[in-house]
Structure formats: C-alpha cells, structure tokens
Write a protein that holds these residues in place. Structure first.
Motif, PDB file in Angstrom:
ATOM      1  N   ASN A 118       4.958   9.090   8.052  1.00 41.27           N
ATOM      2  CA  ASN A 118       6.466   8.563   8.367  1.00 41.27           C
ATOM      3  C   ASN A 118       6.766   7.122   7.799  1.00 41.27           C
ATOM      4  O   ASN A 118       7.560   7.114   6.838  1.00 41.27           O
ATOM      5  CB  ASN A 118       6.930   8.671   9.747  1.00 41.27           C
ATOM      6  N   ASP A 119       5.869   6.209   8.497  1.00 42.56           N
ATOM      7  CA  ASP A 119       5.274   4.776   7.099  1.00 42.56           C
ATOM      8  C   ASP A 119       5.386   4.972   5.817  1.00 42.56           C
ATOM      9  O   ASP A 119       5.971   3.813   5.133  1.00 42.56           O
ATOM     10  CB  ASP A 119       4.313   4.186   7.597  1.00 42.56           C
ATOM     11  N   PHE A 120       4.655   5.983   5.123  1.00 44.94           N
ATOM     12  CA  PHE A 120       4.225   6.293   3.655  1.00 44.94           C
ATOM     13  C   PHE A 120       5.919   6.439   3.120  1.00 44.94           C
ATOM     14  O   PHE A 120       6.049   5.911   2.339  1.00 44.94           O
ATOM     15  CB  PHE A 120       3.572   7.470   3.848  1.00 44.94           C
ATOM     16  N   VAL A 121       6.842   7.928   4.073  1.00 42.57           N
ATOM     17  CA  VAL A 121       7.122   8.382   3.005  1.00 42.57           C
ATOM     18  C   VAL A 121       8.577   7.324   3.088  1.00 42.57           C
ATOM     19  O   VAL A 121       9.681   6.821   2.448  1.00 42.57           O
ATOM     20  CB  VAL A 121       7.994   9.435   4.137  1.00 42.57           C
ATOM     21  N   GLN A 122       8.671   6.242   4.467  1.00 39.62           N
ATOM     22  CA  GLN A 122       9.661   4.775   4.515  1.00 39.62           C
ATOM     23  C   GLN A 122       9.285   3.934   3.682  1.00 39.62           C
ATOM     24  O   GLN A 122      10.229   3.811   2.526  1.00 39.62           O
ATOM     25  CB  GLN A 122       9.796   4.608   5.789  1.00 39.62           C
ATOM     26  N   ARG A 123       8.048   3.873   3.422  1.00 46.04           N
ATOM     27  CA  ARG A 123       7.803   3.017   2.203  1.00 46.04           C
ATOM     28  C   ARG A 123       8.277   3.550   0.742  1.00 46.04           C
ATOM     29  O   ARG A 123       8.944   2.150  -0.293  1.00 46.04           O
ATOM     30  CB  ARG A 123       6.333   2.036   1.966  1.00 46.04           C
ATOM     31  N   LEU A 124       8.154   4.086   0.795  1.00 44.74           N
ATOM     32  CA  LEU A 124       8.760   5.189  -0.697  1.00 44.74           C
ATOM     33  C   LEU A 124      10.157   4.879  -0.875  1.00 44.74           C
ATOM     34  O   LEU A 124      10.775   5.285  -2.437  1.00 44.74           O
ATOM     35  CB  LEU A 124       8.005   6.253  -0.897  1.00 44.74           C
ATOM     36  N   THR A 125      11.203   4.595   0.034  1.00 49.83           N
ATOM     37  CA  THR A 125      12.353   4.255  -0.040  1.00 49.83           C
ATOM     38  C   THR A 125      12.674   3.185  -0.270  1.00 49.83           C
ATOM     39  O   THR A 125      13.713   2.939  -0.478  1.00 49.83           O
ATOM     40  CB  THR A 125      13.338   5.374   1.379  1.00 49.83           C
ATOM     41  N   HIS A 126      11.778   2.501  -0.595  1.00 51.67           N
ATOM     42  CA  HIS A 126      12.466   0.646  -0.537  1.00 51.67           C
ATOM     43  C   HIS A 126      11.290   0.039  -1.983  1.00 51.67           C
ATOM     44  O   HIS A 126      11.877  -0.459  -2.341  1.00 51.67           O
ATOM     45  CB  HIS A 126      11.451  -0.086   0.529  1.00 51.67           C
ATOM     46  N   PHE A 127      10.032   0.442  -1.978  1.00 54.76           N
ATOM     47  CA  PHE A 127       9.069   0.106  -2.584  1.00 54.76           C
ATOM     48  C   PHE A 127       8.803   0.576  -4.413  1.00 54.76           C
ATOM     49  O   PHE A 127       8.973   2.755  -3.830  1.00 54.76           O
ATOM     50  CB  PHE A 127       8.010   0.095  -2.004  1.00 54.76           C
ATOM     51  N   PRO A 128       8.973  -0.108  -5.719  1.00 56.96           N
ATOM     52  CA  PRO A 128       8.871   0.811  -6.710  1.00 56.96           C
ATOM     53  C   PRO A 128       7.784   1.851  -6.831  1.00 56.96           C
ATOM     54  O   PRO A 128       7.427   2.910  -7.172  1.00 56.96           O
ATOM     55  CB  PRO A 128       8.594  -0.209  -7.323  1.00 56.96           C
ATOM     56  N   ALA A 129       5.975   1.299  -6.404  1.00 58.19           N
ATOM     57  CA  ALA A 129       4.941   1.676  -5.969  1.00 58.19           C
ATOM     58  C   ALA A 129       4.716   1.369  -4.754  1.00 58.19           C
ATOM     59  O   ALA A 129       4.788   0.230  -4.539  1.00 58.19           O
ATOM     60  CB  ALA A 129       4.203   0.686  -6.998  1.00 58.19           C
ATOM     61  N   VAL A 130       3.851   2.899  -4.110  1.00 58.37           N
ATOM     62  CA  VAL A 130       2.797   1.939  -2.798  1.00 58.37           C
ATOM     63  C   VAL A 130       1.625   3.275  -3.683  1.00 58.37           C
ATOM     64  O   VAL A 130       1.548   3.784  -4.102  1.00 58.37           O
ATOM     65  CB  VAL A 130       3.748   3.211  -2.005  1.00 58.37           C
ATOM     66  N   GLY A 131       0.534   1.696  -2.830  1.00 57.25           N
ATOM     67  CA  GLY A 131      -0.715   2.351  -2.705  1.00 57.25           C
ATOM     68  C   GLY A 131      -1.454   3.116  -1.739  1.00 57.25           C
ATOM     69  O   GLY A 131      -1.304   2.496  -0.822  1.00 57.25           O
ATOM     70  N   LEU A 132      -1.811   3.622  -1.971  1.00 55.26           N
ATOM     71  CA  LEU A 132      -2.149   5.045  -0.883  1.00 55.26           C
ATOM     72  C   LEU A 132      -4.034   4.487  -0.496  1.00 55.26           C
ATOM     73  O   LEU A 132      -4.390   5.426  -1.814  1.00 55.26           O
ATOM     74  CB  LEU A 132      -2.348   6.113  -0.360  1.00 55.26           C
ATOM     75  N   LEU A 133      -4.631   3.628   0.309  1.00 55.50           N
ATOM     76  CA  LEU A 133      -5.608   2.924  -0.435  1.00 55.50           C
ATOM     77  C   LEU A 133      -6.719   4.337   1.450  1.00 55.50           C
ATOM     78  O   LEU A 133      -6.149   4.140   2.337  1.00 55.50           O
ATOM     79  CB  LEU A 133      -6.613   2.121  -0.822  1.00 55.50           C
ATOM     80  N   GLY A 134      -8.383   3.814   1.361  1.00 57.71           N
ATOM     81  CA  GLY A 134      -9.238   4.262   1.724  1.00 57.71           C
ATOM     82  C   GLY A 134     -10.408   5.099   0.952  1.00 57.71           C
ATOM     83  O   GLY A 134      -9.921   4.618   0.192  1.00 57.71           O
ATOM     84  N   PRO A 135     -11.104   5.254   2.377  1.00 54.71           N
ATOM     85  CA  PRO A 135     -12.726   5.845   1.924  1.00 54.71           C
ATOM     86  C   PRO A 135     -12.100   7.424   0.879  1.00 54.71           C
ATOM     87  O   PRO A 135     -11.589   7.920   1.061  1.00 54.71           O
ATOM     88  CB  PRO A 135     -13.707   5.692   3.156  1.00 54.71           C
ATOM     89  N   ARG A 136     -13.271   7.663   0.032  1.00 53.18           N
ATOM     90  CA  ARG A 136     -12.793   8.865  -0.442  1.00 53.18           C
ATOM     91  C   ARG A 136     -13.164  10.116   0.689  1.00 53.18           C
ATOM     92  O   ARG A 136     -13.794   9.869   2.243  1.00 53.18           O
ATOM     93  CB  ARG A 136     -14.776   9.235  -1.013  1.00 53.18           C
ATOM     94  N   GLN A 137     -12.399  11.043   0.456  1.00 53.68           N
ATOM     95  CA  GLN A 137     -12.911  12.500   1.915  1.00 53.68           C
ATOM     96  C   GLN A 137     -12.095  12.520   2.547  1.00 53.68           C
ATOM     97  O   GLN A 137     -11.780  12.690   3.944  1.00 53.68           O
ATOM     98  CB  GLN A 137     -13.938  12.974   1.840  1.00 53.68           C
ATOM     99  N   ALA A 138     -10.985  10.881   2.428  1.00 53.76           N
ATOM    100  CA  ALA A 138     -10.139  10.672   4.153  1.00 53.76           C
ATOM    101  C   ALA A 138      -8.943  11.512   4.238  1.00 53.76           C
ATOM    102  O   ALA A 138      -8.632  12.082   5.280  1.00 53.76           O
ATOM    103  CB  ALA A 138      -9.845   8.813   4.196  1.00 53.76           C
ATOM    104  N   GLY A 139      -8.239  12.249   2.988  1.00 53.27           N
ATOM    105  CA  GLY A 139      -7.120  12.437   2.839  1.00 53.27           C
ATOM    106  C   GLY A 139      -6.842  12.356   2.254  1.00 53.27           C
ATOM    107  O   GLY A 139      -5.256  12.838   2.938  1.00 53.27           O
ATOM    108  N   LYS A 140      -6.351  11.259   1.313  1.00 55.23           N
ATOM    109  CA  LYS A 140      -5.227  10.774   0.719  1.00 55.23           C
ATOM    110  C   LYS A 140      -4.765  11.523  -0.188  1.00 55.23           C
ATOM    111  O   LYS A 140      -3.327  12.510  -0.052  1.00 55.23           O
ATOM    112  CB  LYS A 140      -5.856   9.477   0.025  1.00 55.23           C
TER     113      LYS A 140
END
Length: 389
Positions: free
Chosen positions: A8-30
C-alpha cells in the motif's frame, strides 16, 4: 502470492513522487511485488530487466530518446545498478515532465547506486526497502521455521529442509562470487566467505575491525570497506550504540548482525531447530531475528539503537524519537523471562521508558509497572500500542 505489507505504501508513493526506488537484497521479492501492483497503477507499465542483454541493449544508444516514447507509461527498470549512467538522463526526463509515477527503479543497492541517485535524483525519488518475508506477512505464525530458514521467499517456501538449505548455500555462493562483484565489490571470494562466516559466529557482537583483519590477514581499512559494502547490500545490519549524557562510560562500538537468520544458520550448518537450541549462537541468533522483525515496523522518525555501559547495564534496543527514548526492548529466549539488575539500571539511565520484553511464545502480560512481556507473533500489536500510546 503472499501479500507484502509494503504494497500500500508503495502504491501511495507512486501517486506523489516522479520516481520510486524499491531497494533490498537479491531474491527478496522486489520484481514479484512490482508485477503484483501493476494493475493498481493509474498508468500502463513497461518493464525492462537490465540483467537481460536484450533489454540492456536498448539503452546503449540515445537513452533519453528511447525513454521519451514512454511519457504516458510507468517505466520499470529492474537491476538499475547495472546502468548507473542512466540517472542523469532520468533527472532530465523528470524535470521536463514532472508527473508522479513515471519511473520505478529496482535495485539490490550499492555505493554506486546510492551515490548516483542521491546526486542525480534528489527531490525526485522516494526510497522503500523490501526485506525478505517478515513473520507478520506469513499465513502461519510458525516462528520456528521462519527463524530457522529465514525470510527469503524461496528458502521459506521450500517443500523440504534439504531444499531450503541447498537454496541458501547457492544464494551465499552466488552473492559472493557473482552479485557483489557486479555491484562493484572487488574482493577475494574465499576471504569474503570467511568474513561472512566469522560474522555468523559472532552474530550480534561488538565490531572489532582490527581483530577481524588480523584473523583474515587483511588490512583493517579493507575489512571496513567490505563491511560497508555488505551493509549497503542489505546483508549486514550495523546497530549503533545510544549515546547520552549519563556520566557513565558507554560502549562506542556498533553491533553487527547478519540480517537474515536463515543465512546465519546456513553458514554455521544449523539445519534443525533442536540442533540450533544446543548451539552457542542460539541466543544471539534469536536476538538478531527479533530485531529484524521489529525495525521494519518503525516509522521514519523512530530510530533504533542499543544501550550498554562498561559496568554491564544493557538494553538490546532503545527506540528514540524527537530526542527522547520512547521504548526499550529486551529480547529473551525464554517464555518466563526475568530482568537483571543491569536492565533496571539501564532503564534508569535512559529515563525509565516503557520496556517490552519479547519472547518466543509467551502470552502477553504485564511483568511489573511499565514492563510488558509478549511473543514475537504479538510484537506488531504491542509495538504499536506502546509507541503510539
């Protein structure tokens, strides 16, 4: 697919910021998460995997010209660290057409990735970190399997203990031999594996770079470089000590944790819960496991530290917000916990905040005034109650 709390937070930020970076270790499910939320976005999406040679080739000529044809779509760029020179182009595209949700950048993080985005996309991008599965995201409250195998989806979902262990072994080897060098870390794989194994044996211990360097026959600054890289790749957590003017000698060294408990157990060859309970690392492993469940629940202005004095007064975690300690946390591997004199002294040192004692499976109850006991499964409810109350 399991629902990720970050969705939900991910989708919400996409309604406000031009770019959203989703970071995390490999194979975490990004990548899985991004595909899951595509139908919730206001724009159609176009996806490029920059580890795929055919997709990477599209960006070898005029990158700006190529991306300008997608002004009405959300462009998803997976493994963005493979093309760090793209960030200045993204800044120009955003500045010419500053609309929300234009770009989603997925990456396993690296010093290069973080440096380029902070310099090129400042004020234009919002970051989120996707961890491996949290206990609160799972359909079953079986903390033992989650603790033993860790939260990486393929490890946790494996149909057998053997297959989970095989996946984790391959993951560690591939990360050290292939992924970390691709992210920019030039290190001897054998030395890096030895360092990683030493960190597992010293899980939750105070950092002593000189001792690590002597054991590995490496220069101390090089050990620091390796640790910084492992931290920025989301494999290691550096928990800093809380500094306060209490007139006591305080520990100044940070604690180091391998963030995924399944990787700790794989490095130490601990495949059975009963074997784990008989191993010297069991208490530190449980502490690191609970810390990784707790810290992702904190708000942006709630900062985690640990507290320790030279006299032995200690708290596993203290949560600071707006210059004050709002909550202290002790992590116990017993469902009938007791508090030491050192814990009571440490609480007095930091202003007697509420104390939450987290156990494997104890019922929630009040141990004494301002002290509550809970299980790791009920941790989310108790944390919200004590921090918001």
């Amino acid at each position: 697919m399991l629902h990720r709390i970050l969705e939900n937070d991910f989708v919400q930020r996409l309604t406000h910021f031009p770019a959203v970076g989703l970071l995390g270790p490999r194979q975490a499910g990004k990548t899985t998460l991004v595909h899951a939320i595509q139908n919730q976005l206001s724009r159609p999406t176009v996806y490029f995997d920059l580890e795929r040679s055919s997709d990477l080739a599209r960006f070898q000529q005029d990158r700006t010209f190529f991306l300008e044809q997608f002004t009405e779509e959300t462009v998803i760029l997976d493994e963005i660290h493979r093309l760090p020179e793209l960030f200045p182009d993204l800044r120009g595209l955003i500045d010419r057409n500053r609309q929300p949700g234009r770009f989603i950048l997925l990456g396993s993080a690296s010093p290069t990735l973080l440096r380029n985005t902070s310099e090129s996309l400042a004020g234009r991008i919002s970051y989120l970190e996707l961890t491996p599965f949290q206990l609160r995201e799972l359909p079953s409250p079986d903390y033992q399997q989650h603790w033993l195998r860790g939260g990486f989806p393929t490890s946790w979902l494996a149909p057998s203990t053997d297959l989970s262990a095989i996946w984790r072994e391959d993951f560690i080897r591939n990360y050290i031999e292939r992924d970390l060098p691709q992210l920019g870390l030039t290190a001897n794989p054998i030395q890096l594996l030895r360092l990683f194994t030493m960190l597992a044996n010293q899980q939750g211990g105070l950092l002593n770079q000189t001792a690590l360097g002597n054991a590995l026959q490496l220069r101390t600054p090089l050990v620091g470089q390796y640790l910084n890289f492992l931290e920025q790749a989301f494999l290691v957590r550096r928990l800093t000590p809380y500094a306060t003017n209490v007139g006591k000698r305080l520990t100044k060294s940070p604690k180091l944790y391998i963030r995924d408990s399944g990787l700790v157990h794989q490095l130490l060859r601990l495949y059975d819960i009963n074997v784990l309970f008989g191993h010297p690392v069991v208490g530190a492993s449980w502490e690191g496991y609970v810390i990784e469940q707790l810290i992702p629940m904190l708000q942006f202005d709630q900062l985690p530290f640990f507290y320790r004095t030279a006299d032995g007064a200690e708290l596993d975690l203290v949560i600071e917000s707006q210059g004050q300690i709002k909550l202290a946390v002790e992590i116990k591997l017993s469902d009938a916990p007791t508090l030491s004199k050192g814990t009571t002294t440490a609480l007095q040192d930091v202003g007697n905040p509420p104390l939450l004692v987290v156990t494997p499976s104890a019922d929630t109850y009040r141990l004494r005034e301002h002290v509550w006991v809970c299980s790791v499964s009920s941790l989310p409810d108790m944390l919200q109650r004590l921090l918001d109350g």
